[in-house]
Design an enzyme around this catalytic site. Structure first.
Site, PDB file in Angstrom:
ATOM      1  N   GLY A 145     -54.988 -10.304 -17.357  1.00 41.65           N
ATOM      2  CA  GLY A 145     -54.829 -11.287 -18.419  1.00 41.65           C
ATOM      3  C   GLY A 145     -55.750 -10.881 -19.556  1.00 41.65           C
ATOM      4  O   GLY A 145     -56.950 -10.674 -19.348  1.00 41.65           O
ATOM      5  N   GLN A 155     -46.689 -11.642 -10.953  1.00 41.14           N
ATOM      6  CA  GLN A 155     -47.694 -12.616 -11.405  1.00 41.14           C
ATOM      7  C   GLN A 155     -47.103 -14.024 -11.504  1.00 41.14           C
ATOM      8  O   GLN A 155     -47.811 -15.006 -11.310  1.00 41.14           O
ATOM      9  CB  GLN A 155     -48.254 -12.226 -12.775  1.00 41.14           C
ATOM     10  CG  GLN A 155     -49.128 -10.984 -12.780  1.00 41.14           C
ATOM     11  CD  GLN A 155     -48.339  -9.750 -13.140  1.00 41.14           C
ATOM     12  OE1 GLN A 155     -47.123  -9.683 -12.921  1.00 41.14           O
ATOM     13  NE2 GLN A 155     -49.006  -8.750 -13.675  1.00 41.14           N
ATOM     14  N   ASP A 165     -50.877  -9.632 -25.293  1.00 38.02           N
ATOM     15  CA  ASP A 165     -51.962  -8.679 -25.061  1.00 38.02           C
ATOM     16  C   ASP A 165     -52.473  -8.084 -26.358  1.00 38.02           C
ATOM     17  O   ASP A 165     -53.607  -7.612 -26.433  1.00 38.02           O
ATOM     18  CB  ASP A 165     -51.502  -7.577 -24.103  1.00 38.02           C
ATOM     19  CG  ASP A 165     -51.379  -8.136 -22.696  1.00 38.02           C
ATOM     20  OD1 ASP A 165     -50.329  -8.711 -22.382  1.00 38.02           O
ATOM     21  OD2 ASP A 165     -52.367  -8.061 -21.940  1.00 38.02           O
TER      22      ASP A 165
END
Lengths: 344, 344
Positions: A50, A195, A236
């Site tokens: 993350g 995830q 990201d």
């Protein structure tokens, strides 16, 4: 430091304590990192993952490196620290928060006096606290965009586990749920690391938020047949023109959302915005080992000798992003001018 | 009866021999069905899968039922046969080839005289042979549409394993490879059953055709970055207006292909076309157990109590289909008029 029972990244005064996310949801195992090399390994092997969470981990990695540098001979100290900063900065390539946090720590390092370790610890804790506050702010801003009874879809895990706590995309979902705006969440499982299955479904279920897991391939069908109003994801890296790098599969959801008239909300703190990256084309997309595709949890499914391609991020062009939510405010249809104004 | 070393569905004169596709690619196990209930179970548990292949299996299931009916008292024989036909016809709901094959066998049954079992066996073998011939014809027709050096993507397994042999989508890919038109195949893994990983990659690799496995979520990114010219898939049912039901994830690929200017080719024998289904809305989409999403190969990934949605087919509207290839010819941009003309 956190307001959640989930503490994926925690400083205990002496060491960085990481919840080993590879073992979730079945085991809550914590890994205690006492030197920066352990932090580098934990980031690259996805003990912690993350974008905001790996930024925080990197910052505390610098604290550990500075502490160890005190035991290195004075002549070699600067080189030791530079090598440590570089290793931390490069532990994973795509999320910019890691480079951002390490660079911020380097600035602190350059200006700190005798109480170096104390100053760096304070700075890392500030990065943590700021991220947590940003998540709550983004949660409120994003939730306000949802109409009551909204069905939403999220991808990968942009939750408490990916941040200091509360989450980016899942922060919006948490706030929307508390405000009574949310009917249901569809969580994509997010191959190859699952995830969504392992982390997002678990996080939301712990909070009593109605969630159903779906395969990545079924997302477009679910959008079409279940009335999904919003696709809500983290990021990201957000480039200067608003292009968004995020977990592989985000781009497919963005294309499908546009086709169905669902809206795409990207939720990311300002530390994820990289004005030095002009557009998505300049973003290095990490490719990981083909075995992550050829195998699932150590069980090989593909025949021997079969090859695979495993890009783990993709780029969603800005024109597919309906709203970018940061702690600095909401930007609709991001473009270069809007991004510059947001970050000014 | 087949021209391939792969014999997923084979009649040995006494029994239906099915390659257990659940064990592939690691084990080549064969299941010998000597009564129709075993065939029903094999179809519903996906020992045999793929629309044409389950049609053929259903046809031989009727042969087995007729043989057993000879031992049933004459007063109960008709009821026994009707129950068997119904069970076979309903073993899986979405692919129309199964109903089509069972209905064709029922017609044969109604008209057959004393040599009932022999007549039914001949009819089932005819269904098999026609499917194999159709695959070769479709392979040639579809391959002719590809420009030399084409990169293509396929989904699930529409190969020799899904048919009497050669394959529908993979038949086109095989023909294109032989004709030197193909650069590379990207095979989506196709969760939840991983037919792409387990079956398609294995089939193509056996034939020396360059194939790389990708996750379903990365397909749009791969289309965008690798220059995919065609997405080539099979079908479980084509409605009278050209809407296509196929493995979950096909619709997402169709949406992404249209967005990128890649073309979608659906390859299916005429037995997959159901003119009695007016459009995709009328197609019953099978939902299977949530555990197929919550688990991978018996390993549970999601936390206890997490729910999942598991539709295993989706509908791609005709306007996203660039070309429908059948053994009767090629139909560009299928619509009701074109479908009626094709099937006339």
């Amino acid at each position: 430091m956190t307001d959640s029972s989930l503490a994926p990244v925690r400083w205990d005064g002496e060491a960085l304590v990481l919840l080993d996310q590879r073992q979730l949801p079945h085991e809550e195992t914590y890994l205690r990192c006492t030197d920066h090399a352990e932090v580098v390994a934990a980031i690259s092997t996805m003990v912690v993952r993350g974008a905001p969470a790996i930024g925080i981990a990197g910052a505390f990695g610098v604290v550990l490196a500075a502490r160890a540098a005190g035991k290195v001979s004075e002549g070699r100290r600067a080189d030791y620290l530079q090598a440590a900063l570089r290793a931390l900065r490069e532990a994973r390539p795509t999320a910019v928060n890691l480079a951002w946090a390490v660079d911020r720590m380097a600035t602190c390092l350059a200006s700190a006096g005798a109480e170096l370790v104390a100053a760096l610890t304070e700075e890392a804790e500030r990065i943590f606290d700021e991220d947590l506050a940003a998540n709550h702010r983004m949660g409120d801003l994003g939730a306000a965009l949802l109409s009551p009874g909204a069905r939403v879809m999220t991808h990968c895990n942009a939750g408490a586990l990916a941040t200091a706590g509360y989450g980016t995309a899942l922060g919006v979902i948490r706030s929307a749920w508390r405000e009574g705006r949310l009917a249901e969440v569809f969580a994509t499982e997010t191959r190859p690391w699952l995830q969504g299955a392992r982390l997002t479904a678990w996080e939301l279920q712990r909070d009593g938020i109605p969630v159903r897991l779906i395969t990545d391939g079924s997302a477009a069908h679910v959008m079409r047949t279940r009335g999904v109003a919003w696709v809500i994801v983290g990021a990201d890296r957000v480039a200067a023109n608003g292009d968004v790098a995020n977990k592989i599969g985000t781009y497919a959801l963005a294309v499908a959302a546009r086709y169905h008239g669902a809206r795409l909300m990207v939720v990311a703190p300002a530390s994820t915005v990289d004005l030095s990256t002009p557009s998505g084309e300049a973003i290095h997309i990490e490719e990981r080992t083909p075995s992550e595709v050829l195998e699932v949890a150590g069980t090989r499914f593909a025949a021997p000798g079969v090859e695979a391609l495993n890009p783990v991020f993709d780029v969603t062009p800005a024109d597919l992003v309906d709203v970018l939510v940061t702690e600095r405010g909401v930007l609709e249809r991001p473009d270069a001018a809007g991004m510059a104004a947001l970050m000014a």
